[in-house]
Motif scaffolding. Sequence first.
Motif, mmCIF file in Angstrom:
data_model
loop_
_atom_site.group_PDB
_atom_site.id
_atom_site.type_symbol
_atom_site.label_atom_id
_atom_site.label_comp_id
_atom_site.label_asym_id
_atom_site.label_seq_id
_atom_site.Cartn_x
_atom_site.Cartn_y
_atom_site.Cartn_z
ATOM 1 N N ARG A 18 0.836 -1.204 0.000
ATOM 2 C CA ARG A 18 0.000 0.000 0.000
ATOM 3 C C ARG A 18 0.876 1.262 0.000
ATOM 4 O O ARG A 18 0.507 2.279 -0.561
ATOM 5 C CB ARG A 18 -0.918 -0.060 1.229
ATOM 6 C CG ARG A 18 -1.922 1.048 1.382
ATOM 7 C CD ARG A 18 -2.909 1.231 0.257
ATOM 8 N NE ARG A 18 -3.501 0.038 -0.267
ATOM 9 C CZ ARG A 18 -4.464 0.020 -1.186
ATOM 10 N NH1 ARG A 18 -4.973 1.134 -1.650
ATOM 11 N NH2 ARG A 18 -4.925 -1.116 -1.646
ATOM 12 N N HIS A 50 -3.726 10.011 1.267
ATOM 13 C CA HIS A 50 -5.095 9.641 0.861
ATOM 14 C C HIS A 50 -5.578 8.319 1.461
ATOM 15 O O HIS A 50 -6.748 8.192 1.802
ATOM 16 C CB HIS A 50 -5.250 9.656 -0.676
ATOM 17 C CG HIS A 50 -4.825 8.397 -1.352
ATOM 18 N ND1 HIS A 50 -3.502 8.064 -1.552
ATOM 19 C CD2 HIS A 50 -5.552 7.368 -1.853
ATOM 20 C CE1 HIS A 50 -3.447 6.887 -2.161
ATOM 21 N NE2 HIS A 50 -4.665 6.447 -2.348
ATOM 22 N N ASP A 51 -4.680 7.330 1.615
ATOM 23 C CA ASP A 51 -5.082 6.027 2.184
ATOM 24 C C ASP A 51 -4.617 5.854 3.632
ATOM 25 O O ASP A 51 -4.484 4.717 4.119
ATOM 26 C CB ASP A 51 -4.545 4.879 1.311
ATOM 27 C CG ASP A 51 -5.456 4.560 0.127
ATOM 28 O OD1 ASP A 51 -6.655 4.894 0.181
ATOM 29 O OD2 ASP A 51 -4.958 3.959 -0.855
ATOM 30 N N HIS A 109 -11.811 10.820 -2.051
ATOM 31 C CA HIS A 109 -11.004 10.105 -3.049
ATOM 32 C C HIS A 109 -11.602 8.778 -3.499
ATOM 33 O O HIS A 109 -11.226 8.263 -4.548
ATOM 34 C CB HIS A 109 -9.545 9.917 -2.557
ATOM 35 C CG HIS A 109 -9.313 8.689 -1.734
ATOM 36 N ND1 HIS A 109 -9.336 8.683 -0.360
ATOM 37 C CD2 HIS A 109 -9.045 7.400 -2.093
ATOM 38 C CE1 HIS A 109 -9.092 7.457 0.083
ATOM 39 N NE2 HIS A 109 -8.917 6.656 -0.951
ATOM 40 N N ASP A 127 -5.269 8.127 -7.996
ATOM 41 C CA ASP A 127 -5.510 6.860 -7.296
ATOM 42 C C ASP A 127 -5.879 5.765 -8.299
ATOM 43 O O ASP A 127 -5.502 4.607 -8.147
ATOM 44 C CB ASP A 127 -6.653 7.083 -6.296
ATOM 45 C CG ASP A 127 -6.888 5.913 -5.365
ATOM 46 O OD1 ASP A 127 -5.932 5.183 -5.073
ATOM 47 O OD2 ASP A 127 -8.039 5.757 -4.911
ATOM 48 N N ARG A 133 -1.369 0.293 -10.932
ATOM 49 C CA ARG A 133 -2.712 -0.226 -11.250
ATOM 50 C C ARG A 133 -2.662 -0.979 -12.574
ATOM 51 O O ARG A 133 -2.128 -0.460 -13.566
ATOM 52 C CB ARG A 133 -3.716 0.926 -11.367
ATOM 53 C CG ARG A 133 -3.895 1.755 -10.105
ATOM 54 C CD ARG A 133 -4.607 1.002 -9.003
ATOM 55 N NE ARG A 133 -5.304 1.931 -8.105
ATOM 56 C CZ ARG A 133 -5.810 1.557 -6.938
ATOM 57 N NH1 ARG A 133 -5.706 0.310 -6.526
ATOM 58 N NH2 ARG A 133 -6.435 2.437 -6.180
HETATM 59 FE FE FE Z 1 -5.509 4.553 -2.951
#
Ligand code: FE
Length: 187
Positions: A18, A50-51, A109, A127, A133
């Motif tokens: 992460r 953000h996370d 987000h 994101d 991704r």
């Molecule tokens: Fe994220």
Amino acid sequence: MDQEKALQLVKKQLTDKRYEHTLGVMKTAVQLAERYGADAKKAEIAAVFHDYAKFRPKEEMKQLLIEEQEDERLLHFHHELWHAPAGAILVKKEAGIEDEDILSAIRWHTTGRPGMTLLEKIVYLADYIEPGRVFPGVEEVRKTAEQDLNKAVLAAVKNSILFLMSKKQPVFPVTMDTYNDLIQNGD
Ligand code: FE
Ligand code: DGI
Ligand code: FE
Ligand code: FE
């Protein structure tokens, strides 16, 4: 807050995987900010945090959302949605980030919202398209992101909704509201 301090605080909250994602979002958000004329420093800090709440216990997040009188509908939807508003609250409390532009980019987000700010769009999109991704359709959205921010955000929201529907998952109303807003007022 400088980048080094922000990364140090966030690293402690996240798994290695992460954290790698977070670095990807950070780089992508800064690039998008430079391209679309947003505050690159704010984009960087919002992306780094953000996370922040991603791995908080469900019960802790739930209590926080109740205490802070967040949207009650969240409690009836998947707990994956909670880390975004919980993150905004905790980043303010624990990291001392007070900037409302940064906090709202963290808060929105996951679902987006109608009338997203430039910074919210950038973090939402970063994101979705950061280099780590790998899902179907991401390359096309990456290309769109170089040309047209609103079109890319719309594509990301639409793909996310279609993905949820294909998995027979409920779609949070705010996610649908975001889609409708971008379709009706996107450019
Ligand atoms: Fe994220
Ligand atoms: O935290 P990330 O994995 O980087 O990404 P995210 O915060 O954008 O999304 C987290 C999860 O939330 C993702 O697995 C999909 C899910 N999600 C996003 N929008 C909705 C949703 N889940 C439901 N049930 N409804 C939504 O509208
Ligand atoms: Fe997230
Ligand atoms: Fe997302």
